[in-house]
Design a protein around this motif. Sequence first.
Motif, PDB file in Angstrom:
ATOM      1  N   UNK A   1       0.844  -1.213   0.000  1.00 30.98           N
ATOM      2  CA  UNK A   1       0.000   0.000   0.000  1.00 30.98           C
ATOM      3  C   UNK A   1       0.872   1.254   0.000  1.00 30.98           C
ATOM      4  N   UNK A   2       1.930   1.244   0.806  1.00 27.20           N
ATOM      5  CA  UNK A   2       2.823   2.414   0.862  1.00 27.20           C
ATOM      6  C   UNK A   2       3.508   2.638  -0.480  1.00 27.20           C
ATOM      7  N   UNK A   3       3.953   1.544  -1.101  1.00 27.95           N
ATOM      8  CA  UNK A   3       4.631   1.679  -2.393  1.00 27.95           C
ATOM      9  C   UNK A   3       3.679   2.215  -3.451  1.00 27.95           C
ATOM     10  N   UNK A   4       2.430   1.770  -3.398  1.00 28.56           N
ATOM     11  CA  UNK A   4       1.437   2.268  -4.369  1.00 28.56           C
ATOM     12  C   UNK A   4       1.183   3.763  -4.163  1.00 28.56           C
TER      13      UNK A   4
ATOM     14  N   UNK B   1      -5.137   5.529 -13.329  1.00 29.91           N
ATOM     15  CA  UNK B   1      -6.351   6.103 -12.738  1.00 29.91           C
ATOM     16  C   UNK B   1      -6.650   5.428 -11.408  1.00 29.91           C
ATOM     17  N   UNK B   2      -7.504   6.077 -10.617  1.00 29.33           N
ATOM     18  CA  UNK B   2      -7.857   5.545  -9.284  1.00 29.33           C
ATOM     19  C   UNK B   2      -8.395   4.116  -9.374  1.00 29.33           C
TER      20      UNK B   2
ATOM     21  N   UNK C   1      -6.989   0.978  -7.447  1.00 30.57           N
ATOM     22  CA  UNK C   1      -7.831   0.218  -6.507  1.00 30.57           C
ATOM     23  C   UNK C   1      -7.654  -1.289  -6.711  1.00 30.57           C
ATOM     24  N   UNK C   2      -7.511  -1.684  -7.965  1.00 26.91           N
ATOM     25  CA  UNK C   2      -7.317  -3.120  -8.264  1.00 26.91           C
ATOM     26  C   UNK C   2      -6.007  -3.589  -7.634  1.00 26.91           C
ATOM     27  N   UNK C   3      -4.966  -2.767  -7.768  1.00 21.41           N
ATOM     28  CA  UNK C   3      -3.667  -3.134  -7.195  1.00 21.41           C
ATOM     29  C   UNK C   3      -3.725  -3.114  -5.667  1.00 21.41           C
ATOM     30  N   UNK C   4      -4.469  -2.157  -5.123  1.00 17.17           N
ATOM     31  CA  UNK C   4      -4.581  -2.084  -3.649  1.00 17.17           C
ATOM     32  C   UNK C   4      -5.266  -3.326  -3.090  1.00 17.17           C
ATOM     33  N   UNK C   5      -6.250  -3.824  -3.827  1.00 20.05           N
ATOM     34  CA  UNK C   5      -6.988  -5.005  -3.352  1.00 20.05           C
ATOM     35  C   UNK C   5      -6.077  -6.229  -3.244  1.00 20.05           C
TER      36      UNK C   5
END
Lengths: 323, 171
Positions: free
Chosen positions: B93-96, B104-105, B109-113
Motif C-alpha cells: 500500500x505504501x509503495x502504491x 487512474x484511481x 484500486x485493483x492493485x490495492x486489493x
Amino acid sequence: MDETYKQIMPYLPGAWRQYISDLPPALLAETEEIRLRPEHPVLLRFHHQEGWLSGMGRLSQDLPMNFCFSGEDFRKTVLLITDSSYYALAEELRRGYVTLPGGHRAGVTGRAVLEKGQVRTLKDLSAVNIRLARHIPGLARPLLPLLVDRRGELCQTLLVAPPRAGKTTMLRDLACLLSSGALGQPLCCGIADERSELAALRLGIAQLPVGPRSYVLDGCPKAEGLMMLLRSMGPQVLLCDEIGRAEDVAAIAEAAHAGVKVIATAHGAPGEDLARRPALRQLLADKAFTRIVFLSRRLGPGTVETVVDEEMRPVDCPRNVCA
Amino acid sequence: MSVLKLVGGLLIMAATIGIGKLAAARLQNRCRMLFDLQQGLLSLASQIGYADLPLSRAMSGAAPAAGSAAPLFLAAAGALNEGQGRTAGDIWQDCLSDWQSGLRDKDIQILRALGPQLGLTGREEQLQILELTRLALAGQEKEALHYAGNFCRVWRCLSWGCGLVMVLLLL
C-alpha cells in the motif's frame, strides 16, 4: 530491553510490542514462550510461572477476555513470522514451526492439508507459540569433566530430560565447548539439526553459537544426516537432538562403530526406566552410551539431576554439577 | 513585422500541438503501464509458483519483466528486505501511494486489493489471486486502449485545429 526481545519484537503487531516491552525487565529476561491465538488473550510463560497479558506491562492469572489478541493482529503475526511468504514455507509448516532470526522458533497449529495421507502443509492457522531461544554460555562446562573416561576420552553420551528442561541448550553448549577445545584438543563436531533447533540455520548462517569447528546439517532426518556428516565432514563428535526412531538408533550404532563419539538427547524423566522405551532399549543393551545424563528444570533449565554410566551406576558428581 | 508574426504563429502551433501530444501520450502511457503491470504479475506468479522464492526475492525477480512498472516491484522488494516489522500488505500500500504511475484511481484500486492477500496464503491461492488481479488489469487495459484509440486522435486533431484557429485569429 533484553537482546532476545529485540529480536522477536518485529514479529509482533505494533501495539503488542509495547504491551509486552512494558513488562518488568526481570520478567522479560525470564520469558520462554509467547502464546498467541486469535480472539484470545496472550499467554506468557516464564522459567517458573506463567501469566496472561492483561494490559500494558500487566500480567494476570485470570483469563482477561477483554484484552484479546484480535484476528487481524493474528493475521499480521502470521505474515510477519513467514516474512510474508507463507507459500514458500510449506515444509516448515508441515513440521509445525518456523525458525526466526536469532534461533527463535514460532510453533504453529492449524488445519492440516493432507496429500496421500501425509501432512503436506498447514492452513487456517489457529495458534502461534513463539519460543525464545537463549544461549547460556558455559551451561555445560561443569558437566564436561563427567563426560570423559579415565583415559580422558569423551564418552558416548545421552542427555535425557522432559520437554523445556534444557536438553537442546545443553547440547548446543557442549558443541561450543568441544569445538573450542574445552577438553584440551579442539574437536571437530558434526551437528545433525533435523528441527533447526540447535544452530537455527537461516540462509546458511547459524543463528546460535555452535562453536568454531562445528558443521551443521540442517533439516535433514537425523539418521541420514548422521551418515552424511560422517562421510562428508570427518567429525570426531556427532551431535543430534531427540533420538527416538529405530533408524536413529541404527545410525548412532553405526557412528559409534566408526569410532566417532556421539552425543544425543532423548525425551524422558529423571529416574525413568529408559530400557522400557523401545527405541532406546537396544542402545542401552548394547551399552552404546557410556554416560547418561538426566536433566530437569528444577533449578532452572539445564539442572543436572544425575549422571550414570552404561551399567546405570552413578558417576561421581561434584556438588556444583548435580543439583 | 511579418517575420515576427510568423514566429509567433509557429510558437502557438508548437505549443498547442505539444499540449495535444502530451495528452495523447498520457493516454498511451496508461495502456503501456497496465500492460507492463500484467507482465510483472505474470512474472511474479512464476517466481512464486515455480521458483518458490520468498516474496522479497520474487518481487525483485519480477521487476525486469515489469518494464515501466518495475519501480513499484523494486520498491516493494527493497522494503520487504528491510523488514522492520511491516507486512507485505502494508508495504504494498505504501509503495502504491508513493508510486507516480499516471494510472487512474480505478486501476490503483485493483492493485490495492491485492495487498492484504500478498504472501498470506498457500501457493495455489497466491497464484489465483495474482491471476485475478492480472485479469482485472487486462480488463482495464482493454478499456484504456479503446479510450486511447478514440481520444488520442481527438487530442491530436484538436491541438492542430486550436492552434490554427488561434493563429488565424491573431493574424
